[in-house]
Design a protein around this motif. Structure first.
Motif, short mmCIF file in Angstrom:
data_model
loop_
_atom_site.label_atom_id
_atom_site.label_comp_id
_atom_site.label_asym_id
_atom_site.label_seq_id
_atom_site.Cartn_x
_atom_site.Cartn_y
_atom_site.Cartn_z
N UNK A 45 -4.12 13.37 -6.63
CA UNK A 45 -5.12 12.39 -7.02
C UNK A 45 -5.96 12.01 -5.81
N UNK A 46 -6.93 11.16 -6.01
CA UNK A 46 -7.73 10.67 -4.90
C UNK A 46 -9.16 11.16 -4.92
N UNK A 47 -9.53 11.97 -5.91
CA UNK A 47 -10.89 12.50 -5.94
C UNK A 47 -11.93 11.43 -6.25
N UNK A 81 -11.51 8.24 -5.20
CA UNK A 81 -11.16 7.08 -4.37
C UNK A 81 -12.42 6.46 -3.76
N UNK A 106 -4.35 -6.36 -3.66
CA UNK A 106 -3.68 -5.11 -4.00
C UNK A 106 -3.55 -5.06 -5.51
N UNK A 131 -1.72 4.54 -12.52
CA UNK A 131 -1.20 5.08 -11.26
C UNK A 131 0.31 5.24 -11.32
N UNK A 169 2.82 9.04 -12.29
CA UNK A 169 3.79 9.50 -11.30
C UNK A 169 4.99 10.19 -11.95
N UNK A 173 -7.33 6.16 -8.87
CA UNK A 173 -7.87 6.37 -7.54
C UNK A 173 -8.50 5.11 -6.93
N UNK A 214 5.37 6.77 -5.03
CA UNK A 214 3.91 6.81 -4.84
C UNK A 214 3.39 5.57 -4.15
N UNK A 215 4.01 4.43 -4.42
CA UNK A 215 3.56 3.20 -3.76
C UNK A 215 3.76 3.33 -2.25
N UNK A 259 1.20 5.49 -0.76
CA UNK A 259 -0.07 4.79 -0.62
C UNK A 259 -0.06 3.88 0.61
N UNK A 296 -2.66 4.19 3.69
CA UNK A 296 -3.62 3.15 4.02
C UNK A 296 -3.28 2.41 5.31
N UNK A 326 -2.03 10.20 -0.07
CA UNK A 326 -2.13 10.30 -1.52
C UNK A 326 -3.57 10.12 -2.00
N UNK A 327 -4.27 9.13 -1.48
CA UNK A 327 -5.64 8.90 -1.95
C UNK A 327 -6.67 9.50 -1.00
N UNK A 328 -6.43 9.38 0.30
CA UNK A 328 -7.37 9.93 1.28
C UNK A 328 -7.11 11.44 1.42
#
Lengths: 371, 177
Positions: free
Chosen positions: A41-43, A45, A331, A337, A341, A370, B126-127, B130, B134, B148-150
């Motif tokens: 994932x992340x596309x 973001x 947050x 999300x 998973x 994302x 996953x948390x 992340x 970050x 995961x996101x970057x």
């Protein structure tokens, strides 16, 4: 000569119509059997959480719209109630009623997209058109109220941006009356369709214990037989005033917690949302919707975790404030999300063709995964 | 159903003062129990398995930059933070009993290390990725700790830290554009 038995790694996406957005799946195959799936994932973001640190509290609301863009109203709902909890703002009764009605209409709209596109994934085109036609009518109701069809910025801290127009109440009633037969039609067309059942029942079975340990929430958890809905179990706003059921899966046509159950729980939830709207629509009290909207929000120091039942599951906001105009940390706990998973676990041992059937049944939105 | 204070006392009795550091109720709305970062996995396991607590779900795991170090400016006027801590917050909930608790671990900014809880609550996988992505917090014994996101090649930069500065170029693309 020995047969060559290499595992094949297949890339699905990021551009793929049935991934519901830009999601890449790294699929490991043994012949046609899936041995492992890694969602990448992340596309999409766009640093929502970083943006929040530079914005004031009301400025963040439009950004929440763009997380789960199929349920923008409910994202607003979750965010503003979290801020109100931290700031200690009491909203008028009228605002609560309007919010609940809008939220439930949004839940219906979101479920209609989920059900329609799920049929489409499996190869049923007609139900998709029927459901989108009726979703359109809900969007018309939103447009009538706040002028926007998809990204509303409707709920404000302490109120809503527009009071409901005078013909809103009859329009909602007319919509519900016209809409109910569609769900009956859907059952005939898709729910009990033999091909659809064969493709979804006994596919992607999610046992309740695994689901809880993975933090799965919303219809996906309820399909595994867990009676858990934040509207009832950790109630917020005025949901305790309404009478509604929590539909759970029962393995009617296959095993408990399979893809068909996840689909069917959504079908049943639509009816429950309509019931809430019907109870609320006649009892909206009079009042001023801007009464509690603060000119300048005075935030105390502190932090709060607040969660609401988004159409896709538990949407949580963790907000930290140091008393300034903008938060030090926001947050989000996006339901999709967390729900995606578990995808690898669900697919193991199934055929490639079932991947799409399982993915569709989880009902994910990449905008929220994302952020 | 137990309040944060009761849970704090149970934990303190079980693990002692070196692991359960204190209970912060002064300013926040949610009371927060502070835990030693190298023992968070044991505390979490106890929270999940104990008969009277039964915290079966982890609602949220979030990294936070406390930004409590000293601000230093280099020759290009770019400010960095040195010293201080990064934190990880855990919000747990028990579906069966219905109570909630929030935990916090603080770890030094220069070498942030926290024990993983992914085997206790699988959702943490996953948390934690992340939080690593970050903030650069390393979760010890995590089975698959990567971004995961970057993008994977973003380098040693962690966007949600308060002193984060965008790189000038990423793969030949100019940022900020």
């Amino acid at each position: 000569m020995a047969v060559k038995t290499e595992e094949l790694v297949l890339n699905m996406g990021p551009q793929h119509p049935s991934t519901h957005g830009v999601l890449r799946l790294l699929v490991e195959l043994d012949g046609e059997l899936v041995t492992d799936v890694k969602p990448i994932i992340g596309y999409l973001h766009r640093c929502f959480e970083k943006h929040c640190e530079y914005l004031t509290y009301p400025q963040i609301i439009p950004y929440t719209d763009r997380m789960d863009y199929l349920a923008s109203m409910y994202n607003n709902f979750g965010y503003v109630t979290a801020v109100e909890k931290l700031a200690g703002i009491q909203v008028p009764e009228r605002v609560e009623y309007i919010r609940v009605i809008m939220g439930e209409l949004q839940r219906v709209a979101s479920h209609l997209v989920a059900l329609g596109t799920y049929g489409l994934d499996i190869g049923a085109f007609t139900p998709f058109l029927f459901l989108f036609r009726d979703r359109e009518k809900i969007l018309d109701l939103f447009e009538m109220t706040c002028g926007a069809r998809l990204l509303y910025n409707y709920m404000w801290i302490g109120g809503v941006s527009h009071d409901i127009p005078s013909d809103f109440v009859p329009s909602v009633k007319k919509f519900i009356k016209e809409f109910r037969p569609t769900m009956v039609e859907l059952n005939d067309l898709l729910t009990y369709n033999k091909i659809f059942v064969e493709r979804t029942a006994n596919i992607g079975i999610l046992p309740a214990e695994t689901a809880i340990n993975y933090g799965i929430t919303g219809p996906n958890l309820r399909a595994s037989g867990v009676k858990w809905d934040l509207r009832k179990n950790d109630t917020y706003s005025i949901y305790n005033k309404f009478d509604f059921e929590i539909p759970v899966g029962d393995g009617k046509l296959g095993t408990l917690g399979d893809s068909w159950d996840r689909y069917y729980v959504r079908v049943l939830e639509v009816e429950q949302s309509l019931r809430i709207i019907e109870q609320a629509i006649d009892n909206i009290p009079d009042g001023d919707v801007f009464e509690a909207v603060p000119k300048r929000i005075k935030m105390p120091k502190g932090n709060v975790y607040h969660r609401v039942e988004n159409p896709k599951g538990e949407l949580g906001f963790f907000i930290m404030s140091d008393g300034k105009n903008n938060p030090t940390r926001v947050k989000v706990r996006p339901p999709s999300f967390v729900n995606i998973a578990i995808f690898g676990e669900l697919c193991r041992g199934h055929l490639v063709a079932d991947l799409v059937a399982i993915l569709g049944s989880l009902d994910i939105v990449l905008g929220e995964i994302d952020r | 159903m137990k309040t944060s204070e009761e849970i704090y006392n149970i934990l303190k009795e079980k693990f002692g003062e070196e692991v359960i550091l204190n209970l912060n109720t002064t300013e926040p709305i949610d009371a927060i129990i502070e835990v030693n970062p190298s023992k968070i996995n044991e505390v979490s396991k106890f929270l999940r398995d104990s008969e009277e607590l039964k915290f079966d779900t982890l609602m949220l795991l979030s990294g936070v930059d406390d930004a409590n170090g000293t601000k230093v400016k280099d020759e290009n006027e770019i400010e960095t933070i040195q010293g201080g801590t990064l934190s990880v917050y855990y919000h747990c909930h028990s579906m069966e009993i219905g109570h909630k608790v929030a935990l916090r671990v603080a770890t030094p900014r220069e070498n942030p290390q926290v024990q993983t809880v992914e085997r206790i609550w699988r959702t943490a996988d996953w948390h934690e990725r992340e939080a690593f992505d970050m903030f650069g917090i390393k979760f010890l014994n995590h089975h698959d700790l990567r971004r995961i996101l970057m993008p994977d090649d973003w380098g040693e930069r962690y966007p949600l830290r308060k002193d984060y500065v965008d790189p000038e170029y990423y793969n030949g693309i100019k940022i900020p554009y």
